[in-house]
Motif scaffolding. Structure first.
Motif, mmCIF file in Angstrom:
data_model
loop_
_atom_site.group_PDB
_atom_site.id
_atom_site.type_symbol
_atom_site.label_atom_id
_atom_site.label_comp_id
_atom_site.label_asym_id
_atom_site.label_seq_id
_atom_site.Cartn_x
_atom_site.Cartn_y
_atom_site.Cartn_z
ATOM 1 N N ALA A 194 -11.580 6.426 0.228
ATOM 2 C CA ALA A 194 -10.447 6.758 1.100
ATOM 3 C C ALA A 194 -9.910 8.154 0.808
ATOM 4 C CB ALA A 194 -9.344 5.725 0.942
ATOM 5 N N GLY A 195 -10.152 8.630 -0.429
ATOM 6 C CA GLY A 195 -9.699 9.967 -0.786
ATOM 7 C C GLY A 195 -8.332 10.009 -1.428
ATOM 8 N N PHE A 196 -7.890 8.874 -1.974
ATOM 9 C CA PHE A 196 -6.597 8.883 -2.639
ATOM 10 C C PHE A 196 -6.574 7.914 -3.818
ATOM 11 C CE2 PHE A 196 -5.812 6.278 1.355
ATOM 12 C CZ PHE A 196 -5.805 5.030 0.755
ATOM 13 N N ILE A 197 -5.555 8.082 -4.660
ATOM 14 C CA ILE A 197 -5.258 7.113 -5.709
ATOM 15 C C ILE A 197 -4.073 6.281 -5.257
ATOM 16 C CG2 ILE A 197 -6.175 8.524 -7.602
ATOM 17 C CD1 ILE A 197 -3.166 9.222 -8.231
ATOM 18 N N VAL A 198 -3.938 5.066 -5.806
ATOM 19 C CA VAL A 198 -2.837 4.180 -5.437
ATOM 20 C C VAL A 198 -2.038 3.822 -6.688
ATOM 21 C CG1 VAL A 198 -2.178 2.035 -4.291
ATOM 22 C CG2 VAL A 198 -4.265 3.231 -3.580
ATOM 23 N N PRO A 199 -0.949 4.537 -6.957
ATOM 24 C CA PRO A 199 -0.063 4.147 -8.058
ATOM 25 C C PRO A 199 0.738 2.894 -7.670
ATOM 26 C CG PRO A 199 0.168 6.484 -7.496
ATOM 27 C CD PRO A 199 -0.552 5.826 -6.373
ATOM 28 N N ILE A 200 0.650 1.855 -8.487
ATOM 29 C CA ILE A 200 1.346 0.600 -8.215
ATOM 30 C C ILE A 200 2.693 0.637 -8.929
ATOM 31 C CG2 ILE A 200 1.213 -1.909 -8.290
ATOM 32 C CD1 ILE A 200 -1.082 -0.746 -6.729
ATOM 33 N N THR A 201 3.786 0.507 -8.180
ATOM 34 C CA THR A 201 5.123 0.602 -8.767
ATOM 35 C C THR A 201 5.829 -0.750 -8.789
ATOM 36 O OG1 THR A 201 6.324 1.003 -6.700
ATOM 37 C CG2 THR A 201 5.304 2.912 -7.757
ATOM 38 N N GLY A 202 6.798 -0.870 -9.693
ATOM 39 C CA GLY A 202 7.671 -2.039 -9.730
ATOM 40 C C GLY A 202 6.918 -3.357 -9.730
ATOM 41 N N LYS A 203 7.360 -4.286 -8.873
ATOM 42 C CA LYS A 203 6.745 -5.612 -8.794
ATOM 43 C C LYS A 203 5.898 -5.781 -7.539
ATOM 44 C CE LYS A 203 10.452 -7.818 -11.456
ATOM 45 N NZ LYS A 203 11.510 -8.865 -11.471
ATOM 46 N N ILE A 204 5.479 -4.680 -6.943
ATOM 47 C CA ILE A 204 4.686 -4.747 -5.720
ATOM 48 C C ILE A 204 3.335 -5.393 -6.007
ATOM 49 C CG2 ILE A 204 3.481 -2.523 -5.877
ATOM 50 C CD1 ILE A 204 5.220 -3.811 -2.722
ATOM 51 N N THR A 205 2.818 -6.149 -5.052
ATOM 52 C CA THR A 205 1.519 -6.790 -5.183
ATOM 53 C C THR A 205 0.698 -6.557 -3.922
ATOM 54 O OG1 THR A 205 0.363 -8.914 -5.415
ATOM 55 C CG2 THR A 205 2.521 -8.969 -4.374
ATOM 56 N N THR A 206 -0.620 -6.491 -4.064
ATOM 57 C CA THR A 206 -1.481 -6.273 -2.899
ATOM 58 C C THR A 206 -1.907 -7.584 -2.248
ATOM 59 O OG1 THR A 206 -3.402 -6.120 -4.356
ATOM 60 C CG2 THR A 206 -2.350 -4.051 -3.707
ATOM 61 N N MET A 207 -1.390 -8.711 -2.755
ATOM 62 C CA MET A 207 -1.565 -10.009 -2.086
ATOM 63 C C MET A 207 -0.197 -10.653 -1.940
ATOM 64 S SD MET A 207 -2.882 -12.514 -0.555
ATOM 65 C CE MET A 207 -4.653 -12.407 -0.510
ATOM 66 N N PRO A 208 0.421 -10.544 -0.749
ATOM 67 C CA PRO A 208 1.757 -11.126 -0.555
ATOM 68 C C PRO A 208 1.711 -12.650 -0.603
ATOM 69 C CG PRO A 208 1.185 -9.525 1.176
ATOM 70 C CD PRO A 208 -0.067 -9.833 0.434
ATOM 71 N N GLY A 209 2.890 -13.250 -0.722
ATOM 72 C CA GLY A 209 3.022 -14.697 -0.632
ATOM 73 C C GLY A 209 3.762 -15.087 0.635
ATOM 74 N N LEU A 210 3.683 -16.359 0.982
ATOM 75 C CA LEU A 210 4.411 -16.868 2.145
ATOM 76 C C LEU A 210 5.849 -17.194 1.762
ATOM 77 C CD1 LEU A 210 1.692 -19.274 3.604
ATOM 78 C CD2 LEU A 210 2.482 -17.141 4.648
ATOM 79 N N PRO A 211 6.782 -17.153 2.725
ATOM 80 C CA PRO A 211 8.175 -17.519 2.445
ATOM 81 C C PRO A 211 8.340 -19.038 2.374
ATOM 82 C CG PRO A 211 7.930 -17.002 4.757
ATOM 83 C CD PRO A 211 6.597 -16.714 4.115
ATOM 84 N N ALA A 212 9.549 -19.488 2.071
ATOM 85 C CA ALA A 212 9.817 -20.928 1.958
ATOM 86 C C ALA A 212 9.516 -21.660 3.258
ATOM 87 C CB ALA A 212 11.269 -21.148 1.536
#
Length: 556
Positions: free
Chosen positions: A520-538
């Motif tokens: 892709a031509g970039f780096i991905v700095p992961i910050t805080g509590k971010i995740t690349t697999m979200p969860g569903l809400p209640a």
């Protein structure tokens, strides 16, 4: 007010050939996908590439609520308004992901009388692009594990396999898994993880490639793993590129549909802006600019995410915006001013909170100004908004010398965006952009990360974990310091803490790790509590969906 689904079903759609003809796409350049959808052959560029580009309008927003502030709706409505003014116009948005569609935010086709259609098709499986990206990505995963199973000539370190698997659904249970269990015939046991398809590097590559040859070149550079000697093992090394490109052969072609008011709309590519670069495909944008006099597109979430990445990543591919539209909702301003989301959604009055929340909008205006792009503020009006509340925002914009218009495209379609369209046109012709990037690729990794964090977010300090420091060491060892930066951060705050609303100052940004997306031509700095697999809400939206007598129910 009728539901989005009811409005969509009442529209008498025009055959896709008629939609294509409005912007000069010829019949032999159209690949029909039923009566109301089509892909466009990339051969069209041989005919139109020498044309002058139209005007590029980018739509972004302030830090939104979890339900969104109507940026896609405004994007569609603005294009419809420009068409009502007699302009030759087209628009582009991203393909919806099933994760948000089945989760809390809903689909990604706009709302009310500013939608792209057929909304059921687009919000579900559409033309199969998401499946193609998922399949191409997981093919590389399968080939990697198969290589290890059959002898592993590269001597891959199983602790440093960095290529996850993906699926187009929110599922927190798949964030960290173990594969290869069950004995030797079932593979080599190791830790693995899933990301959502929208975060796949394959999706980013699809959306940043100009043609199939560039797609192959980028795919070949994907780093899937490292050896014990810290040498990268790429998709090319695993002989995966040809088959991955084959799976993406149709997906790389832009999809054409129409709006409620029959304006041509490209819906192509779907990277999220919080964990990827957040814009539709470069091919769709370049195609629209050649075919239309005005081309409207959007970048995911706020100026701190999608817009910054559009300016610093996408625009380096030979495009630049003429104007940016900053979408603002009174609901979001109230929340940034201290009101609870429940009260803001219910329409509780709060002039004081709005005034405090304007600090957040002010920062987003400053962010756009950093890139030298003129801006128009669009107040996306919700049913509970009052004239007194709207006047607070208008007064603030007038004092700042920023053009502002109320958008009522949700309720009134293009007619509700005439004022906005007029101010966008006026800004294009009276305020020329002096576009510039925020950073140079030649800057060091930390310098680029800190430039974004301090200038765009307003951070006071950037902290790197031990893992992130080791990632930087690897990047330097591989001589990849010139890669661009695609930050992964919460969209709900300028900081990496989603609870920190308004315009926080002197806060800390924590870089947990840095992933390399060499293709892709970039780096991905992961910050805080971010995740690349979200969860569903209640209570996911999926709980209220069904198909009854052949008709979808519960989509929005």
């Amino acid at each position: 007010m009728k539901t989005d689904l009811e409005i969509a079903r009442e529209v008498e759609l025009e055959p896709i050939g008629e939609i294509a003809a409005k912007i000069g796409i010829k019949e032999d350049e159209l690949i029909p996908w039923g009566r109301y959808k089509a892909k466009i052959s990339l051969d069209i560029f041989k005919r139109i590439n020498a044309r002058k580009d139209g005007k590029l309008i980018l739509v972004t927003t302030i830090n939104p609520t979890s339900e969104g502030e109507g940026k896609t709706t405004v994007t569609i409505g603005l294009a419809q308004a420009l068409a009502k003014l007699g302009k030759k116009v087209a628009l582009a948005i991203r393909e919806p992901s099933l994760g948000p569609t089945m989760g809390i935010k809903g689909g990604g086709t706009g709302g009310g009388y500013s939608q792209v259609l057929p909304m059921e098709d687009i919000n579900l499986h559409f033309t199969g692009d998401m499946n193609a990206v998922t399949s191409a990505h997981n093919l590389l995963s399968a080939l990697l594990d198969n290589h290890i199973y059959h002898g592993d000539k590269f001597h891959i370190d199983p602790r440093y396999i960095v290529w996850p698997r993906v699926m187009d659904m929110n599922d927190r249970n798949l964030r960290n898994i173990v594969v290869g269990l069950g004995g030797p015939v079932n593979g080599t046991p190791r830790e693995d993880r899933f990301s959502i398809t929208a975060a796949s590097e394959v999706m980013a590559i699809l959306c940043l490639s100009n043609d199939l040859n560039e797609l192959k070149s980028r795919l070949s550079r994907i780093i899937a793993a490292y050896t014990y000697e810290e040498k990268p093992v790429t998709a090319s090394d695993l002989n995966a590129v040809g088959a991955m490109a084959l799976l993406l052969n149709d997906a790389i072609k832009p999809n054409l549909v129409q709006t409620v008011e029959h304006v041509p709309a490209f819906v192509h590519g779907g990277p999220f802006a919080n964990i990827a670069h957040g814009t539709n495909s470069l091919i769709a944008t370049k195609l629209g600019l050649k075919l239309a006099d005005y081309f409207v597109t959007e970048a995911g979430f706020g100026s701190d995410l999608g817009a910054e990445k559009f300016f610093d990543i996408v625009c380096r591919q030979g495009i630049k915006p003429d104007v940016t539209v900053l979408v603002v909702s009174i609901r979001a301003l109230k929340i940034h001013g201290g009101m609870s989301q429940k009260d803001a959604k219910a329409g509780k009055r709060g002039e004081g909170e709005i005034k405090k929340g304007l600090k957040n909008m002010e920062k987003h205006l400053e962010n756009i100004a950093l890139f030298g792009v003129p801006v128009v503020v669009a107040i996306n009006r919700f049913p509970n908004d009052t004239e007194e509340e709207i006047k607070i925002i208008e007064k603030f914009c007038n004092e700042k010398g920023v053009a502002v218009a109320v958008s009522e495209v949700w309720s009134d379609g293009g007619e509700g965006g005439i004022e906005l369209a007029g101010k966008v046109i006026d800004t294009i012709y009276n305020k020329k952009p002096s576009f510039k990037y925020l950073y140079s690729p030649e800057m060091g990794i930390k310098e680029k990360i800190e430039t974004i964090s301090k200038k765009i977010y307003g951070a006071g300090k950037i902290v790197y974990t031990v893992a992130a420091e080791d990632d930087i060491r690897i990047i330097k060892k591989l001589d990849m310091e010139d890669l661009l930066v695609c930050m992964a951060k919460t969209p709900y705050s300028l900081s990496d803490d989603p609870q920190l609303k308004g315009r926080p100052e002197n806060f800390k940004i924590t870089i947990k790790q840095i992933r390399i997306s060499a293709g892709a031509g970039f780096i991905v700095p992961i910050t805080g509590k971010i995740t690349t697999m979200p969860g569903l809400p209640a209570h996911p939206a999926a709980e209220k969906m069904d198909i009854i007598n052949g008709m979808a129910e519960g989509l929005f």
